[in-house]
Write a protein that holds these residues in place. Structure first.
Motif, PDB file in Angstrom:
ATOM      1  N   TYR A 126      -2.046  -3.830  -1.919  1.00  0.00           N
ATOM      2  CA  TYR A 126      -1.654  -4.864  -2.887  1.00  0.00           C
ATOM      3  C   TYR A 126      -2.414  -4.758  -4.195  1.00  0.00           C
ATOM      4  O   TYR A 126      -1.972  -5.231  -5.233  1.00  0.00           O
ATOM      5  CB  TYR A 126      -1.775  -6.279  -2.291  1.00  0.00           C
ATOM      6  CG  TYR A 126      -3.202  -6.752  -2.082  1.00  0.00           C
ATOM      7  CD1 TYR A 126      -3.814  -6.657  -0.825  1.00  0.00           C
ATOM      8  CD2 TYR A 126      -3.940  -7.332  -3.132  1.00  0.00           C
ATOM      9  CE1 TYR A 126      -5.103  -7.113  -0.625  1.00  0.00           C
ATOM     10  CE2 TYR A 126      -5.232  -7.783  -2.930  1.00  0.00           C
ATOM     11  CZ  TYR A 126      -5.811  -7.666  -1.673  1.00  0.00           C
ATOM     12  OH  TYR A 126      -7.091  -8.115  -1.480  1.00  0.00           O
ATOM     13  N   HIS A 127      -3.597  -4.073  -4.187  1.00  0.00           N
ATOM     14  CA  HIS A 127      -4.362  -3.924  -5.435  1.00  0.00           C
ATOM     15  C   HIS A 127      -3.571  -3.127  -6.469  1.00  0.00           C
ATOM     16  O   HIS A 127      -3.533  -3.462  -7.646  1.00  0.00           O
ATOM     17  CB  HIS A 127      -5.687  -3.199  -5.184  1.00  0.00           C
ATOM     18  CG  HIS A 127      -6.534  -3.867  -4.159  1.00  0.00           C
ATOM     19  ND1 HIS A 127      -6.386  -3.620  -2.798  1.00  0.00           N
ATOM     20  CD2 HIS A 127      -7.523  -4.782  -4.279  1.00  0.00           C
ATOM     21  CE1 HIS A 127      -7.263  -4.361  -2.142  1.00  0.00           C
ATOM     22  NE2 HIS A 127      -7.978  -5.088  -3.016  1.00  0.00           N
ATOM     23  N   ASN A 159      -0.018 -12.625  -7.766  1.00  0.00           N
ATOM     24  CA  ASN A 159      -0.835 -13.590  -7.034  1.00  0.00           C
ATOM     25  C   ASN A 159      -0.061 -14.149  -5.852  1.00  0.00           C
ATOM     26  O   ASN A 159      -0.534 -14.111  -4.704  1.00  0.00           O
ATOM     27  CB  ASN A 159      -1.246 -14.719  -7.991  1.00  0.00           C
ATOM     28  CG  ASN A 159      -2.168 -15.734  -7.339  1.00  0.00           C
ATOM     29  OD1 ASN A 159      -2.285 -15.805  -6.095  1.00  0.00           O
ATOM     30  ND2 ASN A 159      -2.847 -16.514  -8.142  1.00  0.00           N
ATOM     31  N   MET A 196      -1.205 -11.199  -3.246  1.00  0.00           N
ATOM     32  CA  MET A 196      -2.639 -11.436  -2.956  1.00  0.00           C
ATOM     33  C   MET A 196      -2.801 -12.393  -1.792  1.00  0.00           C
ATOM     34  O   MET A 196      -2.128 -13.425  -1.770  1.00  0.00           O
ATOM     35  CB  MET A 196      -3.308 -12.024  -4.199  1.00  0.00           C
ATOM     36  CG  MET A 196      -3.627 -10.978  -5.235  1.00  0.00           C
ATOM     37  SD  MET A 196      -4.672 -11.705  -6.493  1.00  0.00           S
ATOM     38  CE  MET A 196      -4.956 -10.333  -7.490  1.00  0.00           C
ATOM     39  N   ILE A 221      -6.527 -17.885  -4.350  1.00  0.00           N
ATOM     40  CA  ILE A 221      -7.148 -16.576  -4.110  1.00  0.00           C
ATOM     41  C   ILE A 221      -8.453 -16.827  -3.371  1.00  0.00           C
ATOM     42  O   ILE A 221      -9.328 -17.556  -3.866  1.00  0.00           O
ATOM     43  CB  ILE A 221      -7.423 -15.845  -5.432  1.00  0.00           C
ATOM     44  CG1 ILE A 221      -6.121 -15.701  -6.251  1.00  0.00           C
ATOM     45  CG2 ILE A 221      -8.041 -14.486  -5.175  1.00  0.00           C
ATOM     46  CD1 ILE A 221      -6.306 -15.079  -7.613  1.00  0.00           C
ATOM     47  N   ASP A 233     -11.047 -10.395  -5.432  1.00  0.00           N
ATOM     48  CA  ASP A 233      -9.647 -10.524  -5.829  1.00  0.00           C
ATOM     49  C   ASP A 233      -9.517 -11.397  -7.059  1.00  0.00           C
ATOM     50  O   ASP A 233      -8.704 -11.126  -7.965  1.00  0.00           O
ATOM     51  CB  ASP A 233      -8.821 -11.137  -4.683  1.00  0.00           C
ATOM     52  CG  ASP A 233      -8.514 -10.107  -3.607  1.00  0.00           C
ATOM     53  OD1 ASP A 233      -7.933 -10.479  -2.576  1.00  0.00           O
ATOM     54  OD2 ASP A 233      -8.855  -8.922  -3.828  1.00  0.00           O
ATOM     55  N   PHE A 250      -7.895 -10.301 -10.471  1.00  0.00           N
ATOM     56  CA  PHE A 250      -6.765 -11.033 -11.029  1.00  0.00           C
ATOM     57  C   PHE A 250      -7.044 -11.419 -12.476  1.00  0.00           C
ATOM     58  O   PHE A 250      -6.205 -11.263 -13.368  1.00  0.00           O
ATOM     59  CB  PHE A 250      -6.502 -12.282 -10.181  1.00  0.00           C
ATOM     60  CG  PHE A 250      -5.382 -13.125 -10.712  1.00  0.00           C
ATOM     61  CD1 PHE A 250      -5.644 -14.310 -11.397  1.00  0.00           C
ATOM     62  CD2 PHE A 250      -4.060 -12.725 -10.561  1.00  0.00           C
ATOM     63  CE1 PHE A 250      -4.605 -15.079 -11.900  1.00  0.00           C
ATOM     64  CE2 PHE A 250      -3.027 -13.487 -11.068  1.00  0.00           C
ATOM     65  CZ  PHE A 250      -3.296 -14.677 -11.738  1.00  0.00           C
TER      66      PHE A 250
END
Lengths: 369, 226
Positions: free
Chosen positions: A40-41, A75, A79, A87, A92, A96
């Motif tokens: 997901y990064h 997000n 995330m 978050i 993270d 973000f």
């Protein structure tokens, strides 16, 4: 009809924004499919790329929307915890936040770059147009100049030579001598008309450069009136200039031409033996030079057309192209001045050149012994 | 002996009336229609005076001027259609003695030719210079206008002295600057007219006085030799 136009305008304007929403949605869906592979990064990078592309092709508004929407989508959809705007991980959170700043920056920079490129291309086009125009005007001036003046040189030259030969020859009939004088006079007039036309072209082209110097305005008045002695020979000239010098910083030649046109007009449009007054004075912030004639004045309906190019007062004898006042106005305005017209109570017209007065430097004031 | 004059001009019609008026004024006229013919005739015929048109079909008049100037002090008067300052200054810089812009007056051309020849004849100027009512003692620094003495400032006198040195010829703004204010005073160009104006007022005091100092717009000034 107007409503339909407004509606279609609204649709046209909102299209980019709708496109961004659709784009973000599509990328979110695609990333959802490949997240197991890339993590997901990395989704953030895909969105960043999308923002850059959007900024390249759309305006600032949609680019910023892309930044905001993609941040929210990343997000919410990617995330942890998924499907919330919360978050958990501090890392993270940092990622973000950094993404958000990067997204906005990229969006704004890219649109900025695009604007700069557009501005550059526009100015390149303007430069190109300007250079072509300059080339055209230069060619026009030199070509026309040469082709018109050469035959005129022959006409005037030959006529003057004939005049010298026949001046003292009593066998030549008087009528011939008069006709010869006519040829010379008309050719000289033609030359003045060419000069005015060429001046007009130079002024229009915008490539006029002022050669400014300090001078005494009384000198200007005296110089012009003595240069036009022949044209003023049928009139009574009255000069009204102050004893003390009044200095002005400008292009002597241009202002000479501007004033000469006014005086030539006065001589042309007022009866023989009438008085023409040329007065100069400094009043506070202005230096004024006025030319007063005792002609029949300008009828009301033509007064606002006086300074138009090629405008000639109907019913007056032909004498030129009607460029004199227009050229005068242009030349005076180049010096940040203005030309005024007034009908005289006692008949005739007054044309005044008003120039902004500036205190001359010490050297000029000290030049007088 | 008639003065031999070479006319370098490509327009037949202009050459024709020039030949007639020059011959009427006592010159022996030789004609050239282009650069090649001109260069050939200059060396073969050895004229005492040259009239040169700037625009020639087979080359550049300015080039002919520079070429002749490189080996001769022969007086050259240039005819040109262009009356912009740059052209005029360029003509004088290249070594012409005088110039006339077309269309020109024939009497004016003949007068300029006479002035150029007169200058040629005067190799050295004595200490006293006279023209019309003006009499200047260059050594004693005395300026007389008719019977009355005229008092000039040192700047005004220096300008007058320079105009006298080149009497009848155009003195460029640049020359006035260098002579009167020195090499490094470029900004002074803006003030030249003011000083010349004061000088003029003193040597042409009345409105009907003879114009002794003639302005060549944008180029310089010349002192008339009567």
């Amino acid at each position: 009809m107007d409503d339909r136009n407004q509606y279609s305008m609204f649709l046209k304007n909102s299209f980019p924004y709708l496109g961004i929403v659709a784009g973000v949605g599509m990328i979110a869906w695609l990333c959802h499919l490949v997240t197991p592979l890339i993590g997901y990064h990395s989704v953030g990078f895909v969105f960043l790329f999308f923002i850059m592309v959007a900024a390249l092709f759309l305006r600032m508004g949609p680019a910023i929307l892309a930044a905001l929407l993609s941040a929210m989508a990343w997000n919410f959809f990617f995330m942890p915890p998924k499907y919330t705007f919360v978050i958990y991980e501090t890392q993270d959170m940092m990622m973000f936040f950094t993404y958000f700043v990067a997204a906005l920056t990229i969006g704004m920079l890219t649109t900025g770059l695009k604007k700069n490129r557009e501005r550059y291309e526009k100015s390149q086009m303007q430069i190109h147009f300007f250079l072509e125009s300059e080339k055209f005007h230069k060619t026009l001036l030199s070509c026309v100049s040469h082709e018109l003046k050469t035959p005129l040189t022959s006409i005037l030259g030959a006529a003057m030579t004939m005049q010298s030969r026949e001046r003292h020859d009593r066998n030549v009939p008087t009528e011939n001598k008069m006709l010869l004088a006519e040829i010379i006079s008309s050719s000289t007039r033609l030359n003045h008309i060419f000069e005015n036309l060429l001046d007009m072209t130079r002024l229009e082209s915008g490539f006029i450069r002022l050669s400014c110097e300090w001078f005494n305005v009384s000198d200007l008045v005296q110089h012009v009136t003595s240069r036009l002695e022949a044209q003023l020979s049928g009139h009574l000239l009255q000069l009204d200039v102050p004893d003390r010098p009044v200095y002005f910083f400008g292009d002597f030649g241009f202002l000479e031409h501007a004033l000469a046109n006014l005086i030539a007009n006065a001589a042309c449009y007022s009866p023989k033996n009438s008085t023409i007054t040329v007065a100069m004075q400094k009043n506070g912030e202005h230096v004024s030079i006025s030319v007063v004639d005792r002609g029949s004045g300008i009828p009301e309906q033509y007064r606002n057309r006086l300074f138009e190019k090629f405008f000639r007062l109907p019913g007056t004898p032909s004498g030129g192209l009607g460029l004199g006042l227009s050229i005068t106005k242009n030349l005076v305005e180049l010096h940040k001045g203005a030309v005024e017209f007034r009908n005289n109570a006692l008949g005739g017209s007054t044309f005044t050149i008003n120039l902004p007065y500036v205190e001359p430097p010490q050297q000029v004031l000290e030049s007088e012994s | 002996m008639k003065t031999k004059i070479l006319v370098i001009e490509d327009e037949d019609s202009i050459r024709r009336f020039l030949k007639i008026s020059l011959e009427m004024d006592g010159y022996h006229v030789i004609e050239a229609g282009g650069v090649e013919e001109a260069m050939r005739l200059v060396t073969r015929e050895r004229p005492e005076l040259v009239i040169l048109d700037l625009v020639l079909p087979d080359g550049d008049g300015l080039g002919v001027l520079k070429s002749i100037r490189s080996w001769s002090k022969l007086p050259i008067v240039v005819l040109t259609v262009r009356d912009d300052e740059q052209t005029k200054v360029g003509i004088l810089d290249a070594g012409a003695d005088d110039y006339l812009t077309k269309p020109f007056s024939v009497p004016e051309l003949l007068a300029r030719l006479r002035a150029v020849r007169r200058r040629q004849g005067q190799e050295s100027n004595g200490p006293i210079f006279e023209t019309g009512p003006l009499r200047v003692d260059l050594v004693g620094h005395v300026v007389m206008l008719g019977d009355e003495e005229v008092h000039l400032t040192s700047t005004e006198f220096n300008i007058l002295k320079l105009l006298i040195k080149h009497a009848g010829k155009v003195v460029l703004h640049r020359q006035i600057l260098k002579e009167v204010w020195g090499d490094n005073c470029v900004e002074q160009t803006q003030y030249i007219r003011v000083y010349v104006g004061h000088l003029r007022k003193k040597i042409e005091p009345r409105p009907d006085a003879i114009r002794l100092i003639v302005t060549e717009p944008g180029v310089g000034y010349r002192l008339l030799v009567m």
